[in-house]
Design a protein around this motif. Structure first.
Motif, short mmCIF file in Angstrom:
data_model
loop_
_atom_site.label_atom_id
_atom_site.label_comp_id
_atom_site.label_asym_id
_atom_site.label_seq_id
_atom_site.Cartn_x
_atom_site.Cartn_y
_atom_site.Cartn_z
N SER A 184 0.94 -0.98 0.08
CA SER A 184 0.11 -0.09 0.01
C SER A 184 0.96 1.14 0.00
O SER A 184 0.39 2.47 -0.54
N GLN A 185 2.08 1.27 0.69
CA GLN A 185 2.85 2.50 0.64
C GLN A 185 3.29 2.83 -0.74
O GLN A 185 3.36 3.95 -1.19
N ILE A 186 3.65 1.72 -1.44
CA ILE A 186 3.84 1.99 -2.97
C ILE A 186 2.71 2.51 -3.76
O ILE A 186 2.66 3.49 -4.73
N ALA A 187 1.62 1.65 -3.82
CA ALA A 187 0.59 2.20 -4.30
C ALA A 187 -0.08 3.59 -4.06
O ALA A 187 -0.26 4.45 -4.94
N ASN A 188 0.03 4.00 -2.81
CA ASN A 188 -0.30 5.28 -2.39
C ASN A 188 0.76 6.46 -3.10
O ASN A 188 0.28 7.39 -3.29
N LEU A 189 1.81 6.06 -3.23
CA LEU A 189 2.77 7.07 -3.96
C LEU A 189 2.12 7.40 -5.42
O LEU A 189 2.13 8.47 -5.69
N GLY A 190 1.70 6.22 -6.05
CA GLY A 190 1.16 6.36 -7.30
C GLY A 190 -0.33 7.05 -7.13
O GLY A 190 -0.76 7.89 -8.08
N TYR A 191 -1.02 6.89 -6.38
CA TYR A 191 -2.30 7.23 -6.07
C TYR A 191 -1.99 9.04 -5.59
O TYR A 191 -2.57 9.83 -6.41
N ASN A 192 -1.11 9.33 -4.79
CA ASN A 192 -0.76 10.91 -4.38
C ASN A 192 -0.24 11.65 -5.55
O ASN A 192 -0.68 12.50 -5.97
N TYR A 193 0.65 11.05 -6.60
CA TYR A 193 0.99 11.65 -7.76
C TYR A 193 -0.23 11.73 -8.79
O TYR A 193 -0.48 12.97 -9.25
N PHE A 194 -1.20 10.85 -8.90
CA PHE A 194 -2.30 10.92 -9.71
C PHE A 194 -3.29 12.17 -9.05
O PHE A 194 -3.76 13.06 -9.77
N ALA A 195 -3.42 11.78 -7.55
CA ALA A 195 -4.45 12.87 -7.12
C ALA A 195 -3.91 14.50 -7.20
O ALA A 195 -4.58 15.50 -7.48
N LYS A 196 -2.48 14.54 -6.88
CA LYS A 196 -1.93 15.83 -7.26
C LYS A 196 -2.21 16.60 -8.47
O LYS A 196 -2.11 17.75 -8.57
N ASN A 197 -2.43 15.67 -9.66
CA ASN A 197 -2.33 16.00 -11.01
C ASN A 197 -3.72 16.05 -11.63
O ASN A 197 -4.02 16.34 -12.81
N ARG A 198 -4.69 15.65 -10.83
CA ARG A 198 -5.80 15.22 -11.44
C ARG A 198 -6.64 16.52 -11.92
O ARG A 198 -7.25 16.54 -13.09
N TYR A 199 -6.72 17.57 -11.63
CA TYR A 199 -7.29 18.73 -11.88
C TYR A 199 -6.76 19.27 -13.02
O TYR A 199 -7.23 19.71 -13.98
N LYS A 200 -5.24 19.12 -13.07
CA LYS A 200 -4.63 19.63 -14.44
C LYS A 200 -4.87 18.69 -15.62
O LYS A 200 -5.05 19.18 -16.55
N TRP A 201 -4.77 17.38 -15.32
CA TRP A 201 -5.13 16.26 -16.43
C TRP A 201 -6.53 16.36 -16.89
O TRP A 201 -6.77 16.28 -18.20
N TYR A 202 -7.60 16.55 -16.01
CA TYR A 202 -8.90 16.12 -16.12
C TYR A 202 -10.06 17.51 -16.01
O TYR A 202 -11.10 17.64 -16.25
N GLY A 203 -9.47 18.51 -15.22
CA GLY A 203 -10.29 19.79 -15.06
C GLY A 203 -11.09 19.56 -13.85
O GLY A 203 -11.28 18.39 -13.19
N LYS A 204 -11.81 20.49 -13.45
CA LYS A 204 -12.94 20.33 -12.39
C LYS A 204 -13.87 21.38 -12.69
O LYS A 204 -14.11 21.98 -13.47
N LYS A 205 -14.95 20.92 -12.00
CA LYS A 205 -16.45 21.65 -12.12
C LYS A 205 -16.24 22.89 -10.84
O LYS A 205 -15.53 22.59 -10.04
N GLU A 206 -17.05 23.77 -11.08
CA GLU A 206 -17.23 24.86 -10.05
C GLU A 206 -18.15 24.24 -9.02
O GLU A 206 -17.93 24.66 -7.86
N THR A 207 -18.88 23.26 -9.16
CA THR A 207 -19.94 22.62 -8.07
C THR A 207 -19.91 21.07 -8.33
O THR A 207 -19.39 20.75 -9.17
N CYS A 208 -20.24 20.63 -7.23
CA CYS A 208 -20.47 19.14 -7.13
C CYS A 208 -21.24 18.84 -8.19
O CYS A 208 -22.48 19.50 -8.48
#
Length: 134
Positions: free
Chosen positions: A98-122
Motif C-alpha cells: 500500500s505504501q508504494i500504491a499510495n505513491l502512485g495514488y498521490n501523484y495522480f491525485a496531485k495532478n487530477r485537476y490539471k489533467w482532467y479539469g474540475k467543475k465549479e460545483t459538485c
C-alpha cells in the motif's frame, strides 16, 4: 448519525471531473447495489468525515463501511473495485504494498485537476441515480 446498514459509503471529490466519471462507472458496475456516494465537499460528506474522526480537509477517496472501518487512497480504491466486475487494470495495483500504491495514488491525485479539469460545483445526479447518493 444514521447510515444505511447494508451499504458502504464512498466519499469522493465532487468537483473533480475524473472522480465524477469513476463514480458513474462504479454505479454502472454496482450490480449488487453495495455502495452509496457522497461528495467530500458536501455538508453530508463533511459530517461523515467528522463522524469517523478524519481531518475535515481530507483530499482523498474514502470508503466507509458503517460500523466496521474506513479506508483511504489506494486501499479504498482496491476495496471498492475488488467487489465489482471489471476494473482489471486498477485491480493490478494490489500486487504492490500500500505504501508504494499510495505513491502512485498521490501523484495522480496531485495532478487530477490539471489533467482532467474540475467543475465549479459538485455534480448533480440524474433522477435515475439520485437514490445512490446520501
Amino acid at each position: 448519525m444514521e447510515f444505511p446498514k447494508d451499504k458502504q459509503i464512498i466519499l469522493f471529490d465532487g468537483i473533480c471531473n475524473y472522480c465524477n466519471d469513476i463514480v458513474n462507472e462504479i454505479i454502472e458496475a454496482d450490480k449488487k447495489d453495495l455502495f452509496r456516494f457522497v461528495p467530500l465537499q458536501s455538508e453530508k460528506g463533511q459530517e461523515i468525515i467528522k463522524y469517523i474522526g478524519m481531518n475535515l480537509n481530507v483530499d482523498s477517496i474514502v470508503l466507509y463501511q458503517p460500523g466496521y472501518a474506513y479506508y483511504v487512497k489506494s486501499e479504498a480504491v482496491l476495496k471498492i473495485v475488488n467487489q465489482l466486475k471489471g476494473f482489471t487494470k486498477i485491480k493490478l495495483l494490489s500486487i504492490f504494498p500500500s505504501q508504494i500504491a499510495n505513491l502512485g495514488y498521490n501523484y495522480f491525485a496531485k495532478n487530477r485537476y490539471k489533467w482532467y479539469g474540475k467543475k465549479e460545483t459538485c455534480m448533480i445526479p440524474t433522477p435515475e441515480i439520485k437514490s445512490k447518493f446520501l
